[in-house]
Write a protein that holds these residues in place. Structure first.
Motif, PDB file in Angstrom:
ATOM      1  N   ARG A 125       0.793  -1.228   0.000  1.00 38.64           N
ATOM      2  CA  ARG A 125       0.000   0.000   0.000  1.00 38.64           C
ATOM      3  C   ARG A 125       0.822   1.273   0.000  1.00 38.64           C
ATOM      4  O   ARG A 125       0.253   2.363  -0.106  1.00 38.64           O
ATOM      5  CB  ARG A 125      -0.933  -0.005   1.224  1.00 38.64           C
ATOM      6  CG  ARG A 125      -1.857  -1.214   1.285  1.00 38.64           C
ATOM      7  CD  ARG A 125      -2.759  -1.167   2.480  1.00 38.64           C
ATOM      8  NE  ARG A 125      -3.617   0.018   2.461  1.00 38.64           N
ATOM      9  CZ  ARG A 125      -4.406   0.384   3.471  1.00 38.64           C
ATOM     10  NH1 ARG A 125      -4.429  -0.346   4.577  1.00 38.64           N
ATOM     11  NH2 ARG A 125      -5.146   1.464   3.386  1.00 38.64           N
ATOM     12  N   GLY A 126       2.142   1.174   0.165  1.00 43.20           N
ATOM     13  CA  GLY A 126       2.977   2.369   0.128  1.00 43.20           C
ATOM     14  C   GLY A 126       3.617   2.657   1.479  1.00 43.20           C
ATOM     15  O   GLY A 126       3.269   2.067   2.508  1.00 43.20           O
ATOM     16  N   ARG A 127       4.568   3.591   1.469  1.00 41.46           N
ATOM     17  CA  ARG A 127       5.296   3.940   2.692  1.00 41.46           C
ATOM     18  C   ARG A 127       4.397   4.617   3.727  1.00 41.46           C
ATOM     19  O   ARG A 127       4.568   4.408   4.933  1.00 41.46           O
ATOM     20  CB  ARG A 127       6.447   4.894   2.346  1.00 41.46           C
ATOM     21  CG  ARG A 127       7.484   4.340   1.392  1.00 41.46           C
ATOM     22  CD  ARG A 127       8.368   3.308   2.042  1.00 41.46           C
ATOM     23  NE  ARG A 127       9.459   2.932   1.135  1.00 41.46           N
ATOM     24  CZ  ARG A 127      10.267   1.912   1.344  1.00 41.46           C
ATOM     25  NH1 ARG A 127      10.136   1.146   2.397  1.00 41.46           N
ATOM     26  NH2 ARG A 127      11.237   1.631   0.469  1.00 41.46           N
ATOM     27  N   ARG A 128       3.470   5.461   3.304  1.00 41.34           N
ATOM     28  CA  ARG A 128       2.679   6.254   4.251  1.00 41.34           C
ATOM     29  C   ARG A 128       1.908   5.389   5.248  1.00 41.34           C
ATOM     30  O   ARG A 128       2.052   5.570   6.460  1.00 41.34           O
ATOM     31  CB  ARG A 128       1.741   7.194   3.484  1.00 41.34           C
ATOM     32  CG  ARG A 128       0.909   8.116   4.371  1.00 41.34           C
ATOM     33  CD  ARG A 128       0.233   9.206   3.523  1.00 41.34           C
ATOM     34  NE  ARG A 128      -0.551   8.628   2.447  1.00 41.34           N
ATOM     35  CZ  ARG A 128      -1.825   8.252   2.568  1.00 41.34           C
ATOM     36  NH1 ARG A 128      -2.450   8.402   3.729  1.00 41.34           N
ATOM     37  NH2 ARG A 128      -2.487   7.750   1.548  1.00 41.34           N
ATOM     38  N   PRO A 129       1.083   4.435   4.806  1.00 41.86           N
ATOM     39  CA  PRO A 129       0.377   3.610   5.801  1.00 41.86           C
ATOM     40  C   PRO A 129       1.312   2.731   6.614  1.00 41.86           C
ATOM     41  O   PRO A 129       1.061   2.477   7.796  1.00 41.86           O
ATOM     42  CB  PRO A 129      -0.589   2.779   4.947  1.00 41.86           C
ATOM     43  CG  PRO A 129      -0.027   2.807   3.576  1.00 41.86           C
ATOM     44  CD  PRO A 129       0.665   4.117   3.434  1.00 41.86           C
ATOM     45  N   GLY A 130       2.389   2.267   6.004  1.00 45.29           N
ATOM     46  CA  GLY A 130       3.319   1.415   6.737  1.00 45.29           C
ATOM     47  C   GLY A 130       3.992   2.146   7.881  1.00 45.29           C
ATOM     48  O   GLY A 130       4.007   1.663   9.029  1.00 45.29           O
TER      49      GLY A 130
END
Length: 421
Positions: A83-88
């Motif tokens: 889902r990408g760096r932001r949610p992680g």
């Protein structure tokens, strides 16, 4: 088909402008998370020692939150991959905040079991703080990636140095809140991690990893299949050696750094130093871990990651020797030893991260980086647990000398991979 390519390309944000914004947001979140990271390092071992009444298990908190960071690293890597760096990253910092609240509850209830569980969850903040460096490099150009990584790392300095030196006011805050004195720093830690999660969730747009993938796909669509295939094959042929060496460099530096760092506050406490004094030494150590990052990034980009990895091993050896030789009553010499320890770790982390980023393709980058950080966290957990046992069985100087000697393993490892290359 050719008519759709321009519209697809123009819909993608400019990577250079996006990179500048992404680095600003990451810097803000790292300043906050640095304060959260420092709390557990400074007083985690002391809280456990007070609860258990034993020095032999004083390294257990460090082992637990580094073990927790191992689980968090793979989780953050998988979330980022999908889902990408932001949610992680936001999820990781939120877990760190929850862990901080658990430590406070455990201190109030005088519950070692709850303390250990909470420290395990708290480790997610440590893993997230490290994984953020990869987000800084996703959009960076080749030859500038180490400097992008260093920009993210150096931001941790402000919070990391300030955090331990808030020990005294945090104790006052703890008294007002009616909680144990040492738990006061975890109030600051929880708030800092929660704010870091909020900053990333709201401001990290566009997502650096997702944008990097989109840019790569757009470039592949505009380039003939032959040259693109050649580039992928070239990257793969050198990739395995770079991944193995990069992981080894970061694993060894983490093991040595955590082992010596964990027992330094306990060593100082046993020699009559105050929490403020140990907080000062750890603050200097954390500053040395992150503050030299811009210089380290420049050195790696200019001279190569392998050479700086060798410098890392030599610096860690010097740190171990000085820590072993320093009198227990000398705050200045212990601070210098811990500064060298942090500097050696910085050399290893930046050079190892550059090796990984340069050799892992975008398609599997986040997942691979998460798995590598699991190994780093396990090394930290091992160092934290073994440090308390070794000091109880021998002494702090023996621990420091052993750590320094282990760091020399980097030299033959770099030489071996250089020969194969």
């Amino acid at each position: 088909m050719t008519s759709t390519a321009p519209s697809t390309t123009t819909s993608i944000p400019d990577p250079a402008q996006a990179q500048a914004r992404i680095l600003r947001v990451l810097v803000a979140s790292q300043i906050l998370s640095g304060a959260g990271l420092a709390a557990g390092v400074t007083v985690g071992a002391l809280i456990a020692q007070d609860m258990l009444g034993s020095t032999s298990l004083a390294g257990l908190p460090s082992a637990l939150f580094t073990a927790g960071s191992a689980l968090a690293a793979v989780t953050i890597g998988r979330i980022s991959q999908a889902r990408g760096r932001r949610p992680g990253l936001a999820t990781g910092y939120l877990a760190g905040a929850i862990g901080s609240a658990g430590v406070i509850t455990a201190a109030v209830r005088d519950s070692p079991v709850l303390l250990f569980i909470a420290l395990f969850v708290y480790g997610a903040g440590t893993a997230t703080n490290l994984q953020a460096r990869y987000a800084g490099a996703d959009l960076a150009r080749a030859g500038h990636r180490a400097r992008a990584v260093s920009t993210v790392l150096v931001a941790t300095t402000l919070g990391g140095v300030a955090g331990p030196n808030l020990a005294a006011p945090a104790g006052t805050l703890a008294a007002h809140l009616g909680i144990p004195h040492l738990a006061g720093l975890f109030v600051i830690s929880g708030a800092a991690y929660a704010l870091a999660a909020l900053v990333l969730a709201v401001r990290l747009r566009p997502d650096p990893l997702l944008l990097a993938r989109a840019v790569a796909q757009a470039e592949e669509a505009d380039v003939a299949a032959g040259p693109a295939t050649d580039r992928r094959d070239a990257g793969t042929s050198e990739g395995r050696g770079g991944v193995v060496l990069g992981a080894l460099v970061m694993i060894l530096t983490q093991l040595v750094m955590v082992a010596i760092m964990t027992m330094t506050p306990v060593h100082m406490h046993d020699h009559g130093h105050s929490t403020a004094a140990s907080g000062l030494v750890i603050g200097i150590h954390i500053g040395a871990m992150y503050l030299p990052s811009p210089l380290t990034g420049w050195l790696v980009d200019r001279h190569g990651s392998r050479r700086i990895a060798v410098v890392s091993g030599i610096t860690l050896l010097a740190a171990g020797v000085l820590a072993a030789a320093a009198p227990g009553g000398s705050v200045a010499l212990l601070a210098l030893a811990l500064a060298l320890l942090g500097l050696g770790w910085n050399f290893g982390l930046v050079s190892g991260t550059a090796m990984i980023t340069d050799t892992v393709p975008l398609a599997t980058r986040a997942k691979t980086q998460g798995l590598i950080d699991v190994s780093i966290a396990i090394a930290g957990a091992t160092g934290g647990m073994a440090s308390g046992i070794m000091v109880a069985a021998t002494s702090y100087p023996v621990l420091a000398l052993t750590g320094g000697a282990l760091s020399l393993a980097l030299l033959p490892a770099v030489a071996a991979t250089a020969d194969r290359r």
